[in-house]
Design an enzyme around this catalytic site. Sequence first.
Site, mmCIF file in Angstrom:
data_model
loop_
_atom_site.group_PDB
_atom_site.id
_atom_site.type_symbol
_atom_site.label_atom_id
_atom_site.label_comp_id
_atom_site.label_asym_id
_atom_site.label_seq_id
_atom_site.Cartn_x
_atom_site.Cartn_y
_atom_site.Cartn_z
ATOM 1 N N THR A 46 -47.145 17.070 -8.722
ATOM 2 C CA THR A 46 -46.594 15.721 -8.605
ATOM 3 C C THR A 46 -45.265 15.632 -9.340
ATOM 4 O OG1 THR A 46 -48.833 14.848 -8.490
ATOM 5 C CG2 THR A 46 -47.085 13.279 -9.040
ATOM 6 N N ASN B 291 -26.025 31.918 -24.313
ATOM 7 C CA ASN B 291 -26.533 30.999 -25.336
ATOM 8 C C ASN B 291 -26.318 31.527 -26.748
ATOM 9 O OD1 ASN B 291 -28.615 32.789 -24.060
ATOM 10 N ND2 ASN B 291 -29.768 32.202 -25.879
ATOM 11 N N CYS C 130 -35.561 34.722 -33.267
ATOM 12 C CA CYS C 130 -36.343 35.270 -34.369
ATOM 13 C C CYS C 130 -36.574 34.246 -35.470
ATOM 14 C CB CYS C 130 -35.759 36.567 -34.897
ATOM 15 S SG CYS C 130 -34.191 36.425 -35.725
ATOM 16 N N ALA D 282 -32.170 20.367 -18.094
ATOM 17 C CA ALA D 282 -31.514 19.095 -18.446
ATOM 18 C C ALA D 282 -31.227 18.933 -19.935
ATOM 19 C CB ALA D 282 -32.377 17.927 -17.961
ATOM 20 N N HIS D 283 -32.078 19.493 -20.798
ATOM 21 C CA HIS D 283 -31.931 19.149 -22.224
ATOM 22 C C HIS D 283 -30.749 19.831 -22.899
ATOM 23 C CE1 HIS D 283 -33.715 22.677 -24.476
ATOM 24 N NE2 HIS D 283 -34.214 22.927 -23.278
HETATM 25 C C1 LIG Z 1 -32.298 26.949 -23.178
HETATM 26 C C2 LIG Z 1 -32.062 28.073 -22.231
HETATM 27 C C3 LIG Z 1 -33.051 28.479 -21.314
HETATM 28 C C4 LIG Z 1 -34.433 27.860 -21.296
HETATM 29 O O1 LIG Z 1 -34.399 26.546 -20.828
HETATM 30 P P1 LIG Z 1 -35.631 25.561 -21.143
HETATM 31 O O2 LIG Z 1 -35.285 24.313 -20.394
HETATM 32 O O3 LIG Z 1 -35.638 25.360 -22.614
HETATM 33 O O4 LIG Z 1 -36.864 26.213 -20.637
HETATM 34 C C5 LIG Z 1 -32.769 29.489 -20.434
HETATM 35 N N1 LIG Z 1 -31.567 30.093 -20.446
HETATM 36 C C6 LIG Z 1 -30.586 29.745 -21.301
HETATM 37 C C7 LIG Z 1 -29.272 30.435 -21.235
HETATM 38 C C8 LIG Z 1 -30.799 28.722 -22.226
HETATM 39 O O5 LIG Z 1 -29.834 28.392 -23.081
#
Ligand SMILES: *Cc1c(COP(=O)(O)O)cnc(C)c1O
Length: 387
Positions: free
Chosen positions: A245, A159, A333, A208-209
């Site tokens: 649920t 990321n 940060c 998903a996001h």
């Molecule tokens: C965004 C992200 C997460 C966390 O996912 P969430 O759905 O926001 O909890 C974990 N690992 C990586 C590599 C990410 O980019």
Amino acid sequence: MDKSLKKNTYLDFAATSPVDERVFNAMIPYFRDDFGNSSSIHQWGQRSENALENARISVARTINCKPTEIIFTGGGSESDNLAIKGTALARRRLNGANKILISPVEHPAVSETARQLKEVFDFEMEYLQVDEYGRVDLVDLEARINPEVAIVSIIFGNNEIGTINPIRQLAGICRQALVPFHTDAVQAAAHIQMDVIRDQIDLLSLGAHKFYGPKGVGALFVRSGTPIIPIQTGGKQESELRAGTHNIPYIVGLAEALTITNENMNSFHEKFIPMRDFLIDSVLASIPDSKLTGHPSNRLANHASFVFKGLDGNELLVILDQHGFACSSGSACKVGNPKPSEVLLNIGLTPEWASGSLRVTLGRTTTMEEINSFIRILPGVVKSLRK
Ligand SMILES: *Cc1c(COP(=O)(O)O)cnc(C)c1O
């Protein structure tokens, strides 16, 4: 007046992405018309149950596993927690394996989970070696893997620095040693076709996001036979691995978003890669004392990340925001806490370089015009902050 300077431009799609229109439409019926609890016997329950199982089949088909191997969760972080805690604790009960191996460039959802297992649950935890691009060293993994290792967890696509790990080879080493292999594919699944059989993966996290689905829903692939206990206990949902649920609209949204992502992956690549490479080349050419972080080519298609020597990355984000550009430093940060990112230090950058980080991540709606106006203002902003 230059209109483009006034317009706000979002270039932070690795932080999160908007819900795709088709995903949104697929979710809507399950908020009100088909609102039933999927555990109920009656027809409301059955309609929700059908939607749930169709979503499971769809996700399973996309990543090449059995539907029973998909566990729906409350997001990427939860998937990582369930995979690592659930498997580490189960493996220790089963055969005393007490060590966790992770890379030093993990998302906090993995690194903090491993740290808690070490500090609270008395596991040993070791970092695997990475090269300057953040790729895990195959020889180092081979040397350290043994039956004492409860789980290995290595990020698929980073990321912060965009680097893609050689997951198939890493997982292959773990398979040989019969040690469960988990990968955090939360970022990678937006850009790489997942195939857990091809890559010999035992556990794989999705959220998903990051691929134009809703926030607060994720999935964990658990290869059948992998030792794992639930972290959230209660009802018998999700093969008794995740009580609670079901959030049917969100689960339907995740499945739809993943399908759209995979069906259009090539066309997204054709859009992103030339734009990304143009952005990288322009930034490096126009800004002195700048470096790309992560691998130059083996990186996520929409991901550009840099460090600028002698600069406060948070100040840079604030000024860019004032110019209408939403970017990120790539790490968690916050303003007023100028500690450089652990990931950047762990790939060998000095604090002087690592403090000045910038992540620019493109989205499906990003235009060349936006990239051009970004490149026009960035060198001046960097220069002014260095004074
Ligand atoms: C965004 C992200 C997460 C966390 O996912 P969430 O759905 O926001 O909890 C974990 N690992 C990586 C590599 C990410 O980019």
